[in-house]
Design a protein around this motif. Sequence first.
Motif, PDB file in Angstrom:
ATOM      1  N   PHE A  10      46.417  43.488  33.282  1.00 60.41           N
ATOM      2  CA  PHE A  10      47.400  42.846  34.161  1.00 60.41           C
ATOM      3  C   PHE A  10      46.785  42.153  35.382  1.00 60.41           C
ATOM      4  O   PHE A  10      47.502  41.503  36.140  1.00 60.41           O
ATOM      5  N   GLY A  11      45.482  42.296  35.589  1.00 55.46           N
ATOM      6  CA  GLY A  11      44.864  41.790  36.810  1.00 55.46           C
ATOM      7  C   GLY A  11      44.915  40.276  36.950  1.00 55.46           C
ATOM      8  O   GLY A  11      45.077  39.539  35.966  1.00 55.46           O
ATOM      9  N   ARG A  12      44.730  39.810  38.186  1.00 55.47           N
ATOM     10  CA  ARG A  12      44.743  38.382  38.479  1.00 55.47           C
ATOM     11  C   ARG A  12      43.456  37.914  39.165  1.00 55.47           C
ATOM     12  O   ARG A  12      43.329  36.743  39.511  1.00 55.47           O
ATOM     13  N   GLY A  13      42.510  38.820  39.374  1.00 60.24           N
ATOM     14  CA  GLY A  13      41.230  38.422  39.941  1.00 60.24           C
ATOM     15  C   GLY A  13      40.310  37.859  38.871  1.00 60.24           C
ATOM     16  O   GLY A  13      40.553  38.008  37.674  1.00 60.24           O
ATOM     17  N   ARG A  14      39.241  37.185  39.311  1.00 57.12           N
ATOM     18  CA  ARG A  14      38.291  36.629  38.339  1.00 57.12           C
ATOM     19  C   ARG A  14      37.529  37.767  37.668  1.00 57.12           C
ATOM     20  O   ARG A  14      37.043  38.686  38.335  1.00 57.12           O
ATOM     21  N   LEU A  15      37.445  37.714  36.358  1.00 53.91           N
ATOM     22  CA  LEU A  15      36.836  38.804  35.603  1.00 53.91           C
ATOM     23  C   LEU A  15      36.103  38.237  34.406  1.00 53.91           C
ATOM     24  O   LEU A  15      36.652  37.424  33.647  1.00 53.91           O
ATOM     25  N   ARG A  16      34.840  38.663  34.235  1.00 53.76           N
ATOM     26  CA  ARG A  16      34.099  38.259  33.040  1.00 53.76           C
ATOM     27  C   ARG A  16      34.453  39.204  31.905  1.00 53.76           C
ATOM     28  O   ARG A  16      34.353  40.420  32.041  1.00 53.76           O
ATOM     29  N   MET A  17      34.848  38.634  30.779  1.00 53.82           N
ATOM     30  CA  MET A  17      35.244  39.435  29.632  1.00 53.82           C
ATOM     31  C   MET A  17      34.013  39.889  28.844  1.00 53.82           C
ATOM     32  O   MET A  17      32.946  39.270  28.917  1.00 53.82           O
ATOM     33  N   VAL A  18      34.165  40.962  28.100  1.00 57.15           N
ATOM     34  CA  VAL A  18      33.075  41.494  27.287  1.00 57.15           C
ATOM     35  C   VAL A  18      32.919  40.628  26.036  1.00 57.15           C
ATOM     36  O   VAL A  18      33.844  40.514  25.225  1.00 57.15           O
ATOM     37  N   THR A  19      31.764  39.992  25.891  1.00 54.14           N
ATOM     38  CA  THR A  19      31.500  39.111  24.746  1.00 54.14           C
ATOM     39  C   THR A  19      30.047  39.264  24.321  1.00 54.14           C
ATOM     40  O   THR A  19      29.268  39.990  24.944  1.00 54.14           O
ATOM     41  N   GLY A  20      29.680  38.535  23.286  1.00 54.89           N
ATOM     42  CA  GLY A  20      28.287  38.480  22.879  1.00 54.89           C
ATOM     43  C   GLY A  20      27.486  37.595  23.821  1.00 54.89           C
ATOM     44  O   GLY A  20      28.039  36.880  24.667  1.00 54.89           O
ATOM     45  N   GLU A  21      26.163  37.607  23.671  1.00 54.99           N
ATOM     46  CA  GLU A  21      25.290  36.844  24.559  1.00 54.99           C
ATOM     47  C   GLU A  21      25.437  35.333  24.372  1.00 54.99           C
ATOM     48  O   GLU A  21      25.080  34.568  25.259  1.00 54.99           O
ATOM     49  N   HIS A  22      25.968  34.896  23.236  1.00 57.03           N
ATOM     50  CA  HIS A  22      26.031  33.470  22.928  1.00 57.03           C
ATOM     51  C   HIS A  22      27.220  32.771  23.573  1.00 57.03           C
ATOM     52  O   HIS A  22      27.330  31.541  23.488  1.00 57.03           O
ATOM     53  N   VAL A  23      28.123  33.533  24.223  1.00 55.85           N
ATOM     54  CA  VAL A  23      29.332  32.928  24.773  1.00 55.85           C
ATOM     55  C   VAL A  23      29.709  33.620  26.079  1.00 55.85           C
ATOM     56  O   VAL A  23      29.433  34.803  26.270  1.00 55.85           O
ATOM     57  N   GLU A  24      30.322  32.855  26.974  1.00 59.94           N
ATOM     58  CA  GLU A  24      30.804  33.364  28.249  1.00 59.94           C
ATOM     59  C   GLU A  24      32.307  33.111  28.331  1.00 59.94           C
ATOM     60  O   GLU A  24      32.762  31.988  28.075  1.00 59.94           O
ATOM     61  N   VAL A  25      33.068  34.148  28.694  1.00 59.69           N
ATOM     62  CA  VAL A  25      34.511  33.991  28.865  1.00 59.69           C
ATOM     63  C   VAL A  25      34.898  34.639  30.193  1.00 59.69           C
ATOM     64  O   VAL A  25      34.580  35.812  30.432  1.00 59.69           O
ATOM     65  N   TYR A  26      35.589  33.861  31.031  1.00 60.77           N
ATOM     66  CA  TYR A  26      36.054  34.374  32.317  1.00 60.77           C
ATOM     67  C   TYR A  26      37.569  34.241  32.416  1.00 60.77           C
ATOM     68  O   TYR A  26      38.142  33.218  32.022  1.00 60.77           O
ATOM     69  N   ARG A  27      38.181  35.297  32.942  1.00 65.47           N
ATOM     70  CA  ARG A  27      39.568  35.168  33.381  1.00 65.47           C
ATOM     71  C   ARG A  27      39.522  34.656  34.811  1.00 65.47           C
ATOM     72  O   ARG A  27      38.921  35.282  35.680  1.00 65.47           O
ATOM     73  N   GLU A  28      40.124  33.504  35.049  1.00 65.73           N
ATOM     74  CA  GLU A  28      40.069  32.902  36.369  1.00 65.73           C
ATOM     75  C   GLU A  28      41.095  33.545  37.310  1.00 65.73           C
ATOM     76  O   GLU A  28      42.114  34.080  36.867  1.00 65.73           O
ATOM     77  N   ALA A  29      40.801  33.486  38.594  1.00 67.91           N
ATOM     78  CA  ALA A  29      41.726  34.044  39.586  1.00 67.91           C
ATOM     79  C   ALA A  29      43.034  33.262  39.581  1.00 67.91           C
ATOM     80  O   ALA A  29      43.046  32.039  39.392  1.00 67.91           O
ATOM     81  N   SER A  30      44.144  33.971  39.771  1.00 63.79           N
ATOM     82  CA  SER A  30      45.456  33.323  39.792  1.00 63.79           C
ATOM     83  C   SER A  30      46.365  34.046  40.769  1.00 63.79           C
ATOM     84  O   SER A  30      46.161  35.224  41.084  1.00 63.79           O
ATOM     85  N   LEU A  31      47.389  33.342  41.224  1.00 64.49           N
ATOM     86  CA  LEU A  31      48.361  33.911  42.147  1.00 64.49           C
ATOM     87  C   LEU A  31      49.531  34.509  41.380  1.00 64.49           C
ATOM     88  O   LEU A  31      49.784  34.132  40.229  1.00 64.49           O
ATOM     89  N   PRO A  32      50.268  35.446  41.976  1.00 65.87           N
ATOM     90  CA  PRO A  32      51.466  35.985  41.322  1.00 65.87           C
ATOM     91  C   PRO A  32      52.432  34.865  40.952  1.00 65.87           C
ATOM     92  O   PRO A  32      52.696  33.960  41.742  1.00 65.87           O
TER      93      PRO A  32
END
Length: 306
Positions: A10-32
């Motif tokens: 449920f978070g809204r802060g920037r968070l790097r997701m768990v992935t393999g070394e070949h790819v980067e996925v970030y949840r970007e910060a957002s407001l309510p």
Amino acid sequence: MTPSDIDRVFGRGRLRMVTGEHVEVYREASLPGERRRYTKRFLATEAGDFRHWTEREWRILARLVGHGIGPVPDVVQFDRGAADRPALVQTYDAGVTVDHWATLLPVERDGMVLRHVFEDCAHWWALARHCLIALDAIHELRLVHLDLKADNVCIPFGPPDFEPRTGQVLSPRFDQIALIDFAFSLVSGESLTRALPIVRQTEYDYQSPRLLQALEAGSRGDLMPTRQLDWRCDVFSLAAMLRRYLPDPDSLPEGTWTLRALRRHAPWCDGCSRRTMPSGRDSSGRTSKCLPCLKRLWPTPISRYR
């Protein structure tokens, strides 16, 4: 749920997701009240240069959205990158993954706690039905996902303004189900120039034998078996995922609606009250003995009678 589990779902802060070394996925910060966004980019690693797969994923998503296919994430932007930075594709949040629904979100119904939401029969059937609807939509375009698993199927939650610790009732919105991660998907018959970098997964068997054989041939330079893959690979993977979350009567508390439904519709052994396999029924199809009970009763190996 732990604080980290709550933030992951449920978070809204920037968070790097768990992935393999070949790819980067970030949840970007957002407001309510603002739709969450995810940024994805493939990288160059010691195992190979995967950066061109970012544009492939964007092209596939753009094609799906352009054809009005609903069960896919909406694209926010695509950045082709430059010499000093890889390309990236950004999409809107598609919902909570099936894996997170099954592992991070506890469920309570009628005062009883279930292991996960899909242990409720109605939710399991809803997952099956809406996954088939989603697959049917992409298969109409001859697109095969090829990596259908619990990490790549998302189900939004309702109500949209849900906040943890407020006492609101949370529910999955199966009608808004979405498939994600299309970089290694395939249009049946397309002219490939390189092998798909899909590796064999050992966590559980959700990859079809045809897919594994095609990947093996592709590693040797023969791409014809890969070009011939079709919708059956996805249906195999869906069946494996559904089997993984199939409600287990032995773990359900007495009196639950799901247990009553299973006992009403599934054959049961009259020796130990467990569900029977088809080979455990008698010739008339009535409930008889399960395989373990038959093995205890008959010294002859049961496999000889199959």
